[in-house]
Motif scaffolding. Structure first.
Motif, PDB file in Angstrom:
ATOM      1  N   PRO A  22       0.902  -1.167   0.021  1.00  0.00           N
ATOM      2  CA  PRO A  22       0.138   0.093   0.132  1.00  0.00           C
ATOM      3  C   PRO A  22       0.991   1.415   0.027  1.00  0.00           C
ATOM      4  CG  PRO A  22       0.092  -0.886   2.284  1.00  0.00           C
ATOM      5  CD  PRO A  22       0.767  -1.659   1.214  1.00  0.00           C
ATOM      6  N   PRO A  34       1.159   4.492   1.945  1.00  0.00           N
ATOM      7  CA  PRO A  34       0.423   5.134   2.932  1.00  0.00           C
ATOM      8  C   PRO A  34      -0.629   6.375   2.784  1.00  0.00           C
ATOM      9  CG  PRO A  34       2.640   4.587   3.253  1.00  0.00           C
ATOM     10  CD  PRO A  34       2.497   4.459   2.021  1.00  0.00           C
ATOM     11  N   ARG A  51      -2.504   6.713   0.364  1.00  0.00           N
ATOM     12  CA  ARG A  51      -3.785   6.111  -0.242  1.00  0.00           C
ATOM     13  C   ARG A  51      -4.696   5.321   0.743  1.00  0.00           C
ATOM     14  NH1 ARG A  51      -3.004   3.593  -5.634  1.00  0.00           N
ATOM     15  NH2 ARG A  51      -5.058   4.336  -6.287  1.00  0.00           N
ATOM     16  N   LEU A  52      -4.135   5.110   1.808  1.00  0.00           N
ATOM     17  CA  LEU A  52      -4.866   4.686   2.946  1.00  0.00           C
ATOM     18  C   LEU A  52      -5.785   5.438   3.600  1.00  0.00           C
ATOM     19  CD1 LEU A  52      -2.056   2.174   4.415  1.00  0.00           C
ATOM     20  CD2 LEU A  52      -4.066   1.531   2.974  1.00  0.00           C
ATOM     21  N   VAL A  71     -13.784  -0.542   7.036  1.00  0.00           N
ATOM     22  CA  VAL A  71     -12.436  -0.119   7.137  1.00  0.00           C
ATOM     23  C   VAL A  71     -12.346   0.294   8.719  1.00  0.00           C
ATOM     24  CG1 VAL A  71     -11.055   1.768   6.731  1.00  0.00           C
ATOM     25  CG2 VAL A  71     -12.819   0.939   5.034  1.00  0.00           C
ATOM     26  N   ARG A  83      -4.606  -2.695  11.287  1.00  0.00           N
ATOM     27  CA  ARG A  83      -4.548  -4.223  10.354  1.00  0.00           C
ATOM     28  C   ARG A  83      -4.857  -5.151  11.867  1.00  0.00           C
ATOM     29  NH1 ARG A  83       0.647  -5.437   7.045  1.00  0.00           N
ATOM     30  NH2 ARG A  83      -0.069  -7.262   6.041  1.00  0.00           N
ATOM     31  N   LEU A  86      -4.955  -5.942   4.874  1.00  0.00           N
ATOM     32  CA  LEU A  86      -4.499  -4.752   5.525  1.00  0.00           C
ATOM     33  C   LEU A  86      -5.349  -4.073   6.566  1.00  0.00           C
ATOM     34  CD1 LEU A  86      -3.284  -2.936   2.274  1.00  0.00           C
ATOM     35  CD2 LEU A  86      -1.822  -4.121   4.009  1.00  0.00           C
ATOM     36  N   ARG A  87      -6.366  -3.152   6.600  1.00  0.00           N
ATOM     37  CA  ARG A  87      -7.125  -2.692   7.516  1.00  0.00           C
ATOM     38  C   ARG A  87      -8.496  -3.068   6.936  1.00  0.00           C
ATOM     39  NH1 ARG A  87      -7.046   2.516   8.421  1.00  0.00           N
ATOM     40  NH2 ARG A  87      -5.683   3.167   6.876  1.00  0.00           N
ATOM     41  N   VAL A 145      -5.653   1.137  -3.170  1.00  0.00           N
ATOM     42  CA  VAL A 145      -4.585   1.497  -1.987  1.00  0.00           C
ATOM     43  C   VAL A 145      -3.098   1.203  -2.493  1.00  0.00           C
ATOM     44  CG1 VAL A 145      -6.263   1.098  -0.207  1.00  0.00           C
ATOM     45  CG2 VAL A 145      -4.616  -0.807  -0.997  1.00  0.00           C
TER      46      VAL A 145
END
Length: 249
Positions: free
Chosen positions: A40, A42, A44-45, A128, A132, A207-208, A245
């Motif tokens: 990813p 960061p 774009r998270l 979301v 994580r 991821l998250r 992401v």
């Protein structure tokens, strides 16, 4: 290794410390590679609720994600201020999301009745989390729910039972689309549609994020038909999530 369970969560369409990933599956190799996980960016998270809601809107399934003939149901979208929680009585209810949740949304769909076949109810949900580890704990809680409630009430007049579930980490048995993957099949019964009919649920964590899809069968509908809708929409959302992401060259 693959894990088989009797029962699992119906959160995709219901009415939805330490190292969480190793706690959920103690036989996991902590040194295993994560080549199946998007790399990813960061930037774009999502870092806020509004950014998380925007990402969900770009990733979550629409009718075309399931294939031809699937349409929106009404209500189409859940209240974003709630998510599905399985109570101690094994009944699903919409409640305020856990503090770990930045945003969550459920959409409802249907393959309409026709040619001697009943309507198939479908749903997709994306959550979301803030970290994580929070997303991994959601997956672990889904496993716990499967053991606690082999029969579950989705809403008034709808139940699922005779549930058989499996869990795969990324890289296990060819599972390369997510860090953790749960699937479940069972019997769906409805006061409106009768039953038992085939029930299918899938949930993946990367991821998250957690991504889930549910299919509830009807008269004249085959297991393969329903499973194909569920798998197709799940794959579409995971692909969109990766594109949303991952780092760009």
């Amino acid at each position: 290794m693959a894990v088989l369970l009797a029962g699992c969560s119906g959160a995709a369409d219901a009415p939805e410390q330490g190292d969480a990933s190793t706690s959920a599956h103690p036989d996991r190799d902590p040194d295993a590679g994560d080549t199946f996980v998007p790399d990813p960016d960061p930037a774009r998270l999502p870092a806020s609720r509004s950014e998380a809601r925007d990402l969900i809107g770009r990733v979550i399934a629409g009718p075309d994600s399931f294939g031809p003939g699937v349409v929106k149901r009404s209500p189409y979208e859940s209240d974003p201020a709630t998510w599905s929680v399985l109570g101690e009585d094994c009944v699903w209810r919409r409640q305020k999301p856990a503090p770990s949740v930045l945003a969550t949304l459920t959409r409802s769909f249907e393959a309409p009745a026709g040619a001697g076949k009943g309507p198939v109810r479908l749903a997709a949900v994306i959550t979301v989390h803030r970290t994580r580890e929070d997303a991994a704990w959601e997956m672990a809680e889904s496993i716990e729910e499967s053991m606690r409630c082999p029969t579950q009430q989705l809403r008034a007049g709808e139940t699922i039972g005779s549930l058989v579930a499996g869990a795969l980490f990324g890289g296990e048995s060819g599972q390369g689309s997510s860090e953790d993957f749960l699937s479940e099949v069972g019997e769906y019964r409805s006061s409106e549609l009768g039953g038992p009919h085939h029930y299918s649920w899938q949930q993946a964590q990367t991821l998250r994020f957690t991504v889930a899809v549910t299919g509830k069968g009807a008269e004249g509908r085959t297991k393969d038909e329903i499973d194909a809708w569920v798998s197709k929409a799940q794959g579409v959302m995971l692909s969109r999530l990766e594109n949303a992401v991952e780092k760009r060259n």
